[in-house]
Design an enzyme around this catalytic site. Structure first.
Site, mmCIF file in Angstrom:
data_model
loop_
_atom_site.group_PDB
_atom_site.id
_atom_site.type_symbol
_atom_site.label_atom_id
_atom_site.label_comp_id
_atom_site.label_asym_id
_atom_site.label_seq_id
_atom_site.Cartn_x
_atom_site.Cartn_y
_atom_site.Cartn_z
ATOM 1 N N ASP A 31 38.075 47.819 45.099
ATOM 2 C CA ASP A 31 38.749 46.530 45.305
ATOM 3 C C ASP A 31 39.089 45.862 43.980
ATOM 4 O O ASP A 31 38.546 46.206 42.918
ATOM 5 C CB ASP A 31 37.896 45.593 46.187
ATOM 6 C CG ASP A 31 36.555 45.240 45.566
ATOM 7 O OD1 ASP A 31 35.951 46.099 44.881
ATOM 8 O OD2 ASP A 31 36.101 44.093 45.749
ATOM 9 N N GLU A 78 33.106 45.082 45.702
ATOM 10 C CA GLU A 78 32.366 44.684 44.503
ATOM 11 C C GLU A 78 32.743 43.276 44.073
ATOM 12 O O GLU A 78 31.888 42.484 43.668
ATOM 13 C CB GLU A 78 32.640 45.675 43.352
ATOM 14 C CG GLU A 78 31.745 45.480 42.118
ATOM 15 C CD GLU A 78 32.135 44.317 41.215
ATOM 16 O OE1 GLU A 78 31.251 43.824 40.480
ATOM 17 O OE2 GLU A 78 33.291 43.879 41.247
#
Ligand code: HXA
Ligand code: PHE
Ligand code: ZN
Ligand code: ZN
Length: 490
Positions: free
Chosen positions: A112, A177
């Site tokens: 991400d 994350e």
């Protein structure tokens, strides 16, 4: 008495003494270069944005799953590789080694990215992967798709060339994350724990090669993150009685809270430079500074107050000096003629290795010094433990050797990672967590993290692929070479 330290850090573990396990050379053909860049650009073009813990671009994440399979067909079809999807969009790979007695290691990266808007001033659209003057532009080029793709690309090439590891390894790719890792990393760790896995070391994103960023340092340095700062999110709030704006009280909730926030910004957390492992960074680099800096860096015990004062002047170096405090959200007001009954502000702190969440909270309360301002901890964690970086530290020495295999001109030193990473969820699986990739940073580049014009040179991406290619093979040594007559301290 303690002698002045000037470590010759590249001596000690003589590279020549290492068992040679990198039998497969990291050669990349012209056609492979085109293909690895095309795959990387395709990854950048998928906007895998995490907006918040509850708002993520799941369409893009699903598309990314498909891209991985298409880009790395051998990884996904090899008998040797066990792949599983965790929490829909995270990935766990396990490649067993031929010698089960060797403790496996694990590489991490995240899929991400943080949001990006072209209107913020990008030279190329943030999800275009456009190449300008040899640099690929886009969100995720340095945080952290260069490692997601670099790790799997290296494994793809190794498998293609018949590689069979002696030491087993895991690869963990998280998908959340940027908003805590509670779905991806946390669940990957749960799976590993349920299987009783212990890891020799973990390597995640974090620091890199700094070239011209540490002023006075002669030549580029690779900083391997051996710890990361702690974090706290704190909510400040003020509740007062509402009323008509024509008969205002002397202070409104907004005024009270604004004054509290102003006091926090005017009174930074104490300077702690030299009280944490950042001290070791400079002691390791000391021999690469010219005089008088060489003398100063070799005697941090004496000069840390002076260095702290110099470093605090710039945001990127101030981050190493203290617990930083950023007021990131401020909400209040109902209507232009109504006295606001409530005001709240959120503060994000990154905690220096020598402090704790509790100490930071106490300091905030005393600096605010106003009972009307409620101070609450939303969430947080203490600074992470310091991983080993001495001559017997397997992970650290492997990462260092692989870096020097690629870039013999670098000075390698331990460093503190000022951002937080998924690796903090792995503390029960290993004592040795490192945060590093040989991504090169030149002056101005640190501001591209979560900022505008995030980019990587095509050449540097290719170097990352080679780095992981060599790292996998270097990990196959059964033990580190013995050190000979090393009389220096580490
Ligand atoms: C002690 C070293 C002295 C000076 C160094 C100065 C500036 C450091 C500059 C660049 C450091 C490189 C990386 C940026 C730092 C944080 C990113 C780390 C983790 C990212 C986590 C994430 O947001 O996904
Ligand atoms: N890695 C991001 C997001 C994050 C923040 C805090 C904790 C965990 C993750 C950062 O350091 O800013
Ligand atoms: Zn990151
Ligand atoms: Zn990030």
């Amino acid at each position: 008495m303690r002698k002045t330290m000037s470590l010759d850090v590249n001596a000690g573990l003589q590279l020549a003494n290492w068992e040679n396990t990198s039998a497969i050379a990291p050669d990349i053909s012209h056609q492979q270069r085109e293909q690895l860049l095309a795959s990387f650009k395709a990854a950048i073009r998928i906007p895998t944005v995490s907006f918040s813990e509850t708002d993520r671009n799941t369409t893009a994440l699903a598309e990314f799953n498909i891209l991985l399979k298409r880009a790395f067909p051998i990884v996904f079809s090899s008998e040797l590789v066990k792949h599983e999807v965790v929490a829909s969009y995270s990935h766990l790979f396990w490649v067993p080694g031929s010698d089960p007695a060797l403790t496996p290691y694990m590489l991490l990266a995240h899929i991400d990215v943080v949001p990006a808007a072209e209107s913020d001033g990008w030279e190329a659209p943030p999800f275009s992967a456009e190449e300008i003057d040899g640099f690929i532009y886009g969100r995720g080029t340095i945080d952290n798709k260069q490692s997601v793709m670099g790790i799997l690309q290296a494994l793809e090439y190794l498998l293609e060339r018949g590689y069979r590891p002696r030491r087993g390894f895991y690869i963990g790719l998280g998908h959340d994350e940027e908003v805590s890792g509670r779905e991806g990393a946390v669940n990957i760790v749960k799976v590993l724990k349920s299987r009783g896995v212990k890891l020799a070391y973990v390597l995640d994103e974090g620091l890199g090669v700094l070239d011209g960023i540490i002023s006075g340092l002669d030549g580029p340095a690779a900083l391997i993150g051996i710890t990361e700062k702690g974090m706290a999110n704190v909510k400040l709030s003020v509740t007062t009685a509402p009323g008509h704006s024509s008969m205002p009280p002397r202070e409104t909730s907004i005024g009270i809270l604004a004054a509290a926030v102003t006091r926090l910004e005017a009174n930074p957390m104490p300077r702690l430079f030299g009280y944490g492992p950042e001290r070791g960074t400079f002691e390791h680099l000391a021999h690469k500074f010219g005089l008088p800096l060489k003398f100063i860096m070799s005697n941090i015990w004496l000069f840390s107050p002076l260095l702290g004062r110099v470093m605090e002047r710039k945001p990127d170096t101030n981050a190493f000096v203290r617990t930083t405090l950023a007021v990131t959200m401020f909400n209040s007001g109902v209507k232009i003629n109504v006295i606001p009954p409530y005001a709240e502000a959120f503060v994000n702190l990154r905690i220096h290795s020598a402090q704790t969440v509790q100490e930071v909270l106490d300091l905030i309360r005393s600096t605010v010094g106003d009972e009307r301002v409620k101070v609450e901890l939303v969430n947080g964690f203490d600074p992470l433990p310091v991983s080993a970086y001495d001559e017997t530290a397997f992970g650290y020495q492997i990462i260092k050797k692989t870096t020097l295999d690629m870039f013999p001109q670098l000075t390698v030193a331990p460093g503190v990672c000022v951002g937080n990473t998924d690796s903090r969820h792995y503390v029960d699986l290993t004592t040795d967590i490192y945060r590093y990739a040989p991504t090169w940073f030149k002056p101005g580049d640190p501001g591209r993290f979560h900022g505008v014009n995030e980019r990587i040179s095509a050449n540097n991406y290719e170097e990352l692929v080679k780095f992981y290619f060599l790292l996998f093979q270097n990990c196959d040594i059964t033990k580190l070479p013995e050190t000979h007559g090393s009389d220096h301290e580490l």
